[in-house]
Design a protein around this motif. Structure first.
Motif, PDB file in Angstrom:
ATOM      1  N   TRP A 284       0.816  -1.219   0.000  1.00  0.00           N
ATOM      2  CA  TRP A 284       0.000   0.000   0.000  1.00  0.00           C
ATOM      3  C   TRP A 284       0.851   1.271   0.000  1.00  0.00           C
ATOM      4  O   TRP A 284       0.439   2.306  -0.543  1.00  0.00           O
ATOM      5  N   ALA A 285       2.055   1.211   0.591  1.00  0.00           N
ATOM      6  CA  ALA A 285       2.893   2.414   0.668  1.00  0.00           C
ATOM      7  C   ALA A 285       3.370   2.857  -0.712  1.00  0.00           C
ATOM      8  O   ALA A 285       3.605   4.048  -0.936  1.00  0.00           O
ATOM      9  N   PHE A 286       3.533   1.907  -1.648  1.00  0.00           N
ATOM     10  CA  PHE A 286       3.945   2.282  -3.000  1.00  0.00           C
ATOM     11  C   PHE A 286       2.866   3.119  -3.666  1.00  0.00           C
ATOM     12  O   PHE A 286       3.144   4.212  -4.196  1.00  0.00           O
ATOM     13  N   GLU A 287       1.635   2.642  -3.647  1.00  0.00           N
ATOM     14  CA  GLU A 287       0.554   3.383  -4.308  1.00  0.00           C
ATOM     15  C   GLU A 287       0.315   4.733  -3.646  1.00  0.00           C
ATOM     16  O   GLU A 287       0.134   5.745  -4.330  1.00  0.00           O
ATOM     17  N   ARG A 288       0.327   4.770  -2.328  1.00  0.00           N
ATOM     18  CA  ARG A 288       0.070   6.033  -1.642  1.00  0.00           C
ATOM     19  C   ARG A 288       1.109   7.073  -2.017  1.00  0.00           C
ATOM     20  O   ARG A 288       0.769   8.239  -2.300  1.00  0.00           O
ATOM     21  N   GLU A 289       2.380   6.676  -2.054  1.00  0.00           N
ATOM     22  CA  GLU A 289       3.425   7.634  -2.397  1.00  0.00           C
ATOM     23  C   GLU A 289       3.383   7.996  -3.877  1.00  0.00           C
ATOM     24  O   GLU A 289       3.597   9.154  -4.249  1.00  0.00           O
ATOM     25  N   PHE A 290       3.119   7.021  -4.736  1.00  0.00           N
ATOM     26  CA  PHE A 290       3.090   7.272  -6.178  1.00  0.00           C
ATOM     27  C   PHE A 290       1.982   8.260  -6.543  1.00  0.00           C
ATOM     28  O   PHE A 290       2.194   9.161  -7.369  1.00  0.00           O
ATOM     29  N   ARG A 291       0.817   8.113  -5.965  1.00  0.00           N
ATOM     30  CA  ARG A 291      -0.315   8.979  -6.312  1.00  0.00           C
ATOM     31  C   ARG A 291      -0.229  10.347  -5.656  1.00  0.00           C
ATOM     32  O   ARG A 291      -0.923  11.286  -6.070  1.00  0.00           O
ATOM     33  N   ALA A 292       0.606  10.509  -4.634  1.00  0.00           N
ATOM     34  CA  ALA A 292       0.620  11.735  -3.830  1.00  0.00           C
ATOM     35  C   ALA A 292       1.281  12.882  -4.595  1.00  0.00           C
ATOM     36  O   ALA A 292       2.494  12.859  -4.835  1.00  0.00           O
ATOM     37  N   SER A 293       0.475  13.864  -4.977  1.00  0.00           N
ATOM     38  CA  SER A 293       0.991  15.101  -5.566  1.00  0.00           C
ATOM     39  C   SER A 293      -0.018  16.201  -5.280  1.00  0.00           C
ATOM     40  O   SER A 293      -1.149  16.141  -5.765  1.00  0.00           O
ATOM     41  N   HIS A 294       0.395  17.176  -4.503  1.00  0.00           N
ATOM     42  CA  HIS A 294      -0.556  18.240  -4.159  1.00  0.00           C
ATOM     43  C   HIS A 294      -0.721  19.240  -5.299  1.00  0.00           C
ATOM     44  O   HIS A 294      -1.650  20.036  -5.298  1.00  0.00           O
ATOM     45  N   THR A 295       0.159  19.186  -6.311  1.00  0.00           N
ATOM     46  CA  THR A 295       0.029  20.099  -7.456  1.00  0.00           C
ATOM     47  C   THR A 295      -0.590  19.428  -8.680  1.00  0.00           C
ATOM     48  O   THR A 295      -1.267  20.090  -9.464  1.00  0.00           O
ATOM     49  N   HIS A 296      -0.353  18.128  -8.864  1.00  0.00           N
ATOM     50  CA  HIS A 296      -0.874  17.438 -10.048  1.00  0.00           C
ATOM     51  C   HIS A 296      -1.554  16.115  -9.680  1.00  0.00           C
ATOM     52  O   HIS A 296      -1.208  15.054 -10.213  1.00  0.00           O
ATOM     53  N   PRO A 297      -2.553  16.165  -8.786  1.00  0.00           N
ATOM     54  CA  PRO A 297      -3.207  14.912  -8.385  1.00  0.00           C
ATOM     55  C   PRO A 297      -3.951  14.240  -9.530  1.00  0.00           C
ATOM     56  O   PRO A 297      -3.987  13.009  -9.602  1.00  0.00           O
ATOM     57  N   GLU A 298      -4.548  15.021 -10.451  1.00  0.00           N
ATOM     58  CA  GLU A 298      -5.285  14.406 -11.552  1.00  0.00           C
ATOM     59  C   GLU A 298      -4.348  13.691 -12.516  1.00  0.00           C
ATOM     60  O   GLU A 298      -4.666  12.609 -13.024  1.00  0.00           O
ATOM     61  N   LEU A 299      -3.186  14.279 -12.770  1.00  0.00           N
ATOM     62  CA  LEU A 299      -2.204  13.630 -13.631  1.00  0.00           C
ATOM     63  C   LEU A 299      -1.776  12.298 -13.029  1.00  0.00           C
ATOM     64  O   LEU A 299      -1.789  11.258 -13.699  1.00  0.00           O
ATOM     65  N   MET A 300      -1.405  12.298 -11.753  1.00  0.00           N
ATOM     66  CA  MET A 300      -0.908  11.080 -11.129  1.00  0.00           C
ATOM     67  C   MET A 300      -2.003  10.027 -10.980  1.00  0.00           C
ATOM     68  O   MET A 300      -1.724   8.823 -11.050  1.00  0.00           O
ATOM     69  N   ALA A 301      -3.241  10.452 -10.815  1.00  0.00           N
ATOM     70  CA  ALA A 301      -4.341   9.495 -10.676  1.00  0.00           C
ATOM     71  C   ALA A 301      -4.606   8.739 -11.968  1.00  0.00           C
ATOM     72  O   ALA A 301      -5.162   7.632 -11.944  1.00  0.00           O
ATOM     73  N   GLY A 302      -4.189   9.308 -13.113  1.00  0.00           N
ATOM     74  CA  GLY A 302      -4.496   8.689 -14.394  1.00  0.00           C
ATOM     75  C   GLY A 302      -3.387   7.843 -14.978  1.00  0.00           C
ATOM     76  O   GLY A 302      -3.544   7.268 -16.065  1.00  0.00           O
ATOM     77  N   VAL A 303      -2.249   7.728 -14.283  1.00  0.00           N
ATOM     78  CA  VAL A 303      -1.085   7.025 -14.824  1.00  0.00           C
ATOM     79  C   VAL A 303      -1.068   5.579 -14.336  1.00  0.00           C
ATOM     80  O   VAL A 303      -1.161   5.322 -13.128  1.00  0.00           O
ATOM     81  N   GLY A 304      -0.943   4.643 -15.263  1.00  0.00           N
ATOM     82  CA  GLY A 304      -0.842   3.234 -14.908  1.00  0.00           C
ATOM     83  C   GLY A 304       0.596   2.808 -14.675  1.00  0.00           C
ATOM     84  O   GLY A 304       1.537   3.404 -15.211  1.00  0.00           O
ATOM     85  N   VAL A 305       0.781   1.784 -13.875  1.00  0.00           N
ATOM     86  CA  VAL A 305       2.106   1.237 -13.567  1.00  0.00           C
ATOM     87  C   VAL A 305       2.091  -0.251 -13.868  1.00  0.00           C
ATOM     88  O   VAL A 305       1.157  -0.969 -13.473  1.00  0.00           O
ATOM     89  N   ARG A 306       3.140  -0.714 -14.561  1.00  0.00           N
ATOM     90  CA  ARG A 306       3.266  -2.133 -14.886  1.00  0.00           C
ATOM     91  C   ARG A 306       4.659  -2.633 -14.510  1.00  0.00           C
ATOM     92  O   ARG A 306       5.640  -1.882 -14.595  1.00  0.00           O
ATOM     93  N   LEU A 307       4.724  -3.879 -14.086  1.00  0.00           N
ATOM     94  CA  LEU A 307       5.973  -4.506 -13.684  1.00  0.00           C
ATOM     95  C   LEU A 307       6.489  -5.395 -14.808  1.00  0.00           C
ATOM     96  O   LEU A 307       5.773  -6.275 -15.303  1.00  0.00           O
ATOM     97  N   VAL A 308       7.739  -5.165 -15.206  1.00  0.00           N
ATOM     98  CA  VAL A 308       8.396  -5.988 -16.217  1.00  0.00           C
ATOM     99  C   VAL A 308       9.129  -7.109 -15.487  1.00  0.00           C
ATOM    100  O   VAL A 308      10.149  -6.875 -14.840  1.00  0.00           O
ATOM    101  N   ARG A 309       8.628  -8.320 -15.597  1.00  0.00           N
ATOM    102  CA  ARG A 309       9.230  -9.445 -14.885  1.00  0.00           C
ATOM    103  C   ARG A 309      10.399 -10.074 -15.653  1.00  0.00           C
ATOM    104  O   ARG A 309      11.260 -10.718 -15.059  1.00  0.00           O
TER     105      ARG A 309
END
Length: 333
Positions: A284-309
Motif C-alpha cells: 500500500w505504501a507504493f501506491e500512496r506515495e506514487f499517487r501523492a501530488s498536491h500540485t498534479h493529483p489528476e495527472l498522477m491518478a491517471g497514470v498506470g504502472v506495470r511490472l516488467v518481470r
C-alpha cells in the motif's frame, strides 16, 4: 520498428546488457519480422578484469551454444552508465573503462555500438509489448503518450519513451539515479544522516536508496542487521518496516520521474530488485506515495504502472537495436 529491407534479412546479432553486478550476453537470430534468442550466458561483470576480458569470456561461452549460427552481423552492448557517441562509457559501478575502440578489432562486428542500459530497457519494453508486463496500478498505459521506464538493480536506471509524431518513438536517456534523493522531514532525515555516515558521499543519491544496496542500508538502519541485499529480500514480508519504507521510496522514484517527463502514457518498472520482489510494488505504501501530488493529483491518478518481470528485457532491447544496425550495414544482412 522493422525497415523495408527487414523482410529479406536473415542474420545473427549479438546483444549484451552489462550492469554493475552481472553481464548478460545473447545471440539472436533475425528473419523477416522475427527476433529470437538463440543462446545466452551470464557472467559477473565487476570481476572480469577488464572490458575485453569480459567480452572474450562471453564469446567463449556463447560459441558452443551457437555453433550452428553465422557470425554476428552487428552487436549492441547496453552498459550501465552514460555513453559517449555510441563508443565509450565510464561506468559508475564497474571498475574499468568500456571503450569499443580499445578492443581488438576482430573481436566484435564492424557494426557495433554501446547504448545506455536503460535505453535498451526502454526499447525492450516496446519490443515485448504491454502484454509481457504485469499490471500494478490501474491507469493509462498508452504508447501514443510519453512513457517512463525506471528500475532498481545494482543502481537505479531511468529512460523515457517519447512519441515521434510519425507512429514511432525515440528514447530519452537519463542519469537521474545519481541526482540527490529528496528525503522528507522527521525520521527520513535520520536515515539520511545514517547513509551519509556509512557511505561518505557528499549527498545521498537516488540509487544509494532505491537499489539493492539501498535496500540493505535501509534494513540495517531499521533493524541493526547487516545483511546482503538478497538476504534482506528473502527475509521480508509485507508487514516489515523495511518493506514499507522501500515501497514508499520506490513509489517516490516513480512518481517524481512521471512528473519530470510528464509520462501520461504510464510507467514500466523493471530491474532485478522489482522483478524478484514484487511485494514492493503491491504494498500500500507504493501506491500512496506514487499517487501523492498536491500540485498534479489528476495527472498522477491517471497514470498506470506495470511490472516488467522478464529480466532479459535489456537484451531484447539491445537485440532490436542490433537488428537495425545489421539492416543498415552497407552489405546488408
Amino acid at each position: 520498428m522493422v525497415t523495408a529491407s527487414a523482410s529479406h534479412c536473415r542474420a545473427t546479432v549479438l546483444a549484451a546488457d552489462i550492469g554493475g553486478t552481472s553481464g548478460r550476453f545473447a545471440l539472436f537470430t533475425i528473419g523477416g519480422e522475427s527476433l529470437a534468442m538463440a543462446a545466452r550466458v551470464e557472467l559477473p561483470s565487476a570481476a572480469a578484469g577488464g572490458f575485453e576480458a569480459l567480452i572474450r569470456s562471453a564469446l567463449d561461452g556463447l560459441a558452443p551454444l551457437g555453433r550452428d549460427l553465422p557470425a554476428p552481423a552487428a552487436a549492441v552492448l547496453a552498459v550501465a552508465g552514460p555513453v559517449r557517441q555510441g563508443r565509450s562509457c565510464v561506468p559508475p559501478n564497474i571498475p574499468y573503462l568500456l571503450d569499443l575502440d580499445q578492443l581488438s578489432p576482430e573481436l566484435l562486428p564492424q557494426a557495433s555500438q554501446l547504448v545506455n542500459d536503460f535505453t535498451a530497457q526502454a526499447h525492450g519494453c516496446r519490443h515485448l509489448g504491454v502484454e509481457q508486463s504485469d499490471p500494478v496500478l490501474p491507469g493509462a498505459v498508452d504508447t501514443a503518450e510519453t512513457q517512463a521506464v525506471i528500475g532498481p538493480g545494482t543502481g537505479l536506471g531511468k529512460a523515457t519513451l517519447i512519441p515521434d509524431g510519425r507512429g514511432g518513438f525515440v528514447v530519452g536517456g537519463s542519469e537521474g539515479g545519481h541526482a540527490a534523493f529528496p528525503f522528507n522531514a522527521g525520521e527520513e532525515r535520520l536515515f539520511q544522516d545514517f547513509v551519509l555516515r556509512l557511505t561518505g558521499e557528499p549527498y545521498v543519491r537516488w540509487e544509494t536508496v532505491v537499489s539493492g544496496s539501498g535496500l540493505a542500508l535501509l534494513h540495517r538502519y531499521l533493524t541493526g542487521e547487516n545483511l546482503a541485499p538478497a538476504q534482506v529480500a528473502a527475509s521480508l514480508s509485507a508487514a516489515d518496516a523495511t518493506t514499507e519504507w522501500f515501497a514508499r521510496f520506490l513509489g517516490r522514484a516513480c512518481r517524481d520521474y512521471v512528473l519530470e517527463v510528464v509520462a501520461r502514457g504510464g510507467v514500466y518498472v523493471s530491474g532485478g530488485v522489482a522483478a524478484k520482489n514484487p511485494l514492493f510494488l503491491t504494498h500500500w505504501a507504493f501506491e500512496r506515495e506514487f499517487r501523492a501530488s498536491h500540485t498534479h493529483p489528476e495527472l498522477m491518478a491517471g497514470v498506470g504502472v506495470r511490472l516488467v518481470r522478464d529480466q532479459n528485457v535489456g537484451l531484447w532491447g539491445a537485440a532490436s537495436l542490433a537488428r537495425q544496425l545489421a539492416e543498415a550495414a552497407p552489405s546488408g544482412c
